[in-house]
Design a protein around this motif. Structure first.
Motif, mmCIF file in Angstrom:
data_model
loop_
_atom_site.group_PDB
_atom_site.id
_atom_site.type_symbol
_atom_site.label_atom_id
_atom_site.label_comp_id
_atom_site.label_asym_id
_atom_site.label_seq_id
_atom_site.Cartn_x
_atom_site.Cartn_y
_atom_site.Cartn_z
ATOM 1 N N ILE A 149 -8.426 62.904 58.008
ATOM 2 C CA ILE A 149 -9.089 63.261 59.266
ATOM 3 C C ILE A 149 -10.578 63.359 58.967
ATOM 4 N N HIS A 150 -11.382 63.056 59.963
ATOM 5 C CA HIS A 150 -12.811 62.932 59.702
ATOM 6 C C HIS A 150 -13.627 63.432 60.884
ATOM 7 N N PHE A 151 -14.767 64.032 60.583
ATOM 8 C CA PHE A 151 -15.771 64.274 61.635
ATOM 9 C C PHE A 151 -17.149 64.153 61.011
ATOM 10 N N HIS A 152 -18.110 63.793 61.837
ATOM 11 C CA HIS A 152 -19.511 63.722 61.382
ATOM 12 C C HIS A 152 -20.332 63.944 62.639
ATOM 13 N N ILE A 153 -20.998 65.096 62.731
ATOM 14 C CA ILE A 153 -21.608 65.435 64.026
ATOM 15 C C ILE A 153 -23.068 65.014 64.133
ATOM 16 N N GLY A 154 -23.653 64.570 63.040
ATOM 17 C CA GLY A 154 -25.041 64.130 63.142
ATOM 18 C C GLY A 154 -25.719 64.162 61.791
ATOM 19 N N SER A 155 -26.970 63.769 61.798
ATOM 20 C CA SER A 155 -27.709 63.626 60.555
ATOM 21 C C SER A 155 -28.921 64.565 60.580
ATOM 22 N N GLN A 156 -29.447 64.845 59.381
ATOM 23 C CA GLN A 156 -30.590 65.770 59.254
ATOM 24 C C GLN A 156 -30.270 67.105 59.934
ATOM 25 N N LEU A 157 -29.085 67.645 59.587
ATOM 26 C CA LEU A 157 -28.664 68.925 60.156
ATOM 27 C C LEU A 157 -29.293 70.066 59.370
ATOM 28 N N THR A 158 -29.868 71.013 60.087
ATOM 29 C CA THR A 158 -30.471 72.154 59.409
ATOM 30 C C THR A 158 -29.824 73.468 59.853
ATOM 31 N N GLU A 159 -28.832 73.356 60.744
ATOM 32 C CA GLU A 159 -28.120 74.569 61.165
ATOM 33 C C GLU A 159 -26.658 74.478 60.753
ATOM 34 N N LEU A 160 -26.175 75.559 60.186
ATOM 35 C CA LEU A 160 -24.815 75.555 59.650
ATOM 36 C C LEU A 160 -23.750 75.746 60.731
ATOM 37 N N ASN A 161 -24.090 76.534 61.747
ATOM 38 C CA ASN A 161 -23.069 76.892 62.731
ATOM 39 C C ASN A 161 -22.361 75.713 63.397
ATOM 40 N N PRO A 162 -23.121 74.705 63.860
ATOM 41 C CA PRO A 162 -22.422 73.570 64.487
ATOM 42 C C PRO A 162 -21.430 72.893 63.535
ATOM 43 N N ILE A 163 -21.767 72.797 62.256
ATOM 44 C CA ILE A 163 -20.860 72.145 61.297
ATOM 45 C C ILE A 163 -19.602 73.000 61.154
#
Ligand code: LLP
Length: 401
Positions: A181-195
């Motif tokens: 199973i896989h997810f990738h919500i975006g790049s250059q993430l600087t906030e932990l909560n969304p991940i």
């Protein structure tokens, strides 16, 4: 780093990568995962030079690929087939076929239609395709809209209900084996909560699947770890991993991740030279020999890259740093304080190791630049500068006699 010597030896413009820095970042991340079974699959779209891939492969890295070309690169650089994964929203039949024949770890599916295609191709080849499904958890990653991928308005992945349907279809198919199973919500993430939120949603789906006897072995958290370009406060690898681990407690899975930028961006420098200075009205321009075709990020995303002029001049004023390409969008920085420059002064553009060379083009019939590796204090060429002959090689036979 002795930029002057590198410019003298290899010419400009030039990409330079510190391989030791890349290794440190890889080992730092690997270490953060030490409590669990894990596989880091370097996202080679960030920097797909064969020597860069090999640098990671030698440390045990796998590869995340988004085209059959990238899969071939991974093989060429010595990545074992059982560490290669293939993602992307639009895989062609021939790409699916080759990936299956090459027996890579898994193909990551991004739609129900694609599941049907992969099943079809696997059936023709009389084999069982290992697959994972990219779940779009509909979570705002709080990054640049062009590199945000985990919202339903983005083209990536499938919603939870579709994913469930797909897993059931896959389980009941003799030609599909749903292992990941896989997810990738975006790049250059600087906030932990969304991940963390995304991971929770996806982990809950894994638990639901277990109840209906679908046993997920690979939990792929994608890439996206942000880096410092300017003054960003970034996520520490240890905190990142801990946050994910909290969401998957009780699940016996191998964690996979697909970092690109984190491993390579700050290992890279784009070295360019001043050609001229000019003033239009009250606007000062420093014109350098590198351009948007070499490093597109400032033009495409208005991305910040630190620009450093290497001279001792104390006379500073604001200027735009621009390239020779015939577009007003051809700039590296705008209105930054830089010293007065002379012909041949060197200019270093920082954080250029990710999405630099890989997004380069031949616009304006400019050959792509050379790439150099620095390792253990020594430098070596890892890609030649493209010549004019290289640029016309595939056309010249069609000229009318
Ligand atoms: N996995 C998947 C499924 C991806 O789509 C990406 C990046 C990665 C991993 C690696 O992400 P990273 O760790 O590098 O953030 N050209 C843009 C970035 C596009 C990223 C596309 N996907 C830029 O220059 O900022």
């Amino acid at each position: 780093m002795n930029f002057q010597k590198l410019a003298d030896d290899y010419g400009t413009p030039l990409y330079i990568y510190n391989f030791d820095y890349m290794k440190e970042r890889f080992l730092e991340l690997k270490d953060a995962f030490r409590a669990r079974k894990s596989l880091i699959c370097y996202a080679i779209k960030a920097n797909s030079n064969l020597s860069v891939i090999k640098n990671f492969a030698d440390l045990g890295s796998g590869c995340d690929c988004v085209s059959i070309g990238e899969v071939r690169r991974a093989f060429k650089a010595g990545v074992p087939k059982y560490k290669i994964i293939f993602s992307g929203v639009g895989k062609r039949d021939d790409e699916i076929k080759e990936a299956l024949q090459k027996d890579i770890l898994l193909i990551n599916l991004e739609s129900e239609a694609e599941l049907k295609r992969v099943e079809e191709v696997a059936k023709e080849l009389d084999l069982k395709a290992r697959i994972s499904i990219r779940v779009n958890p509909n979570i705002d990653p709080k990054t640049h809209p062009y590199i945000s991928t985990g919202l339903h308005e983005n083209k990536f992945g499938v919603d939870i209900d579709t994913a469930k349907r797909m897993y059931i279809l896959a389980k009941n198919s003799p030609n599909l084996d749903p292992v990941g199973i896989h997810f990738h919500i975006g790049s250059q993430l600087t906030e932990l909560n969304p991940i963390k939120e995304a991971s929770e949603v996806v982990a809950n789906l894994v638990r639901e699947l277990k109840v209906i006897d679908i046993d997920i072995k690979f939990f792929d958290i994608g890439g996206g770890l942000g880096i410092v370009y300017d003054d960003e406060v970034t996520i520490k690898p240890y905190d990142y991993v801990q946050a994910i681990l909290e969401t998957i407690s009780g699940l016996d899975v191998t964690i996979m991740c697909e970092p690109g930028r984190f491993l390579t961006a700050n290992a890279g420098y784009f070295l360019t030279k001043v050609l001229y200075e000019k003033v239009n009205g009250d606007k000062r321009f420093v014109i350098v020999d590198g351009a948007m075709n070499d490093l597109l990020r400032p033009s495409l995303y208005n991305a910040y890259h630190k620009v450093e002029v290497l001279n001792d001049n104390k006379e500073f004023s604001k200027a735009n740093i621009v390239g020779p390409v015939c577009e007003s969008g051809d700039f590296f920085a705008k209105d930054i304080e830089v010293p007065k420059t002379s012909h041949d002064d060197l200019v270093v553009i920082h954080s250029a190791g990710a999405y630099g060379f890989t997004m380069a083009s031949n616009y304006n019939t400019r050959g792509r630049v050379a790439e150099v590796a620095i390792e253990d204090g020594k430098d070596r060429l890892i890609r030649k500068r493209e010549s004019f002959e290289d640029l016309i090689a595939l056309e010249k036979e069609f000229l009318e006699k």
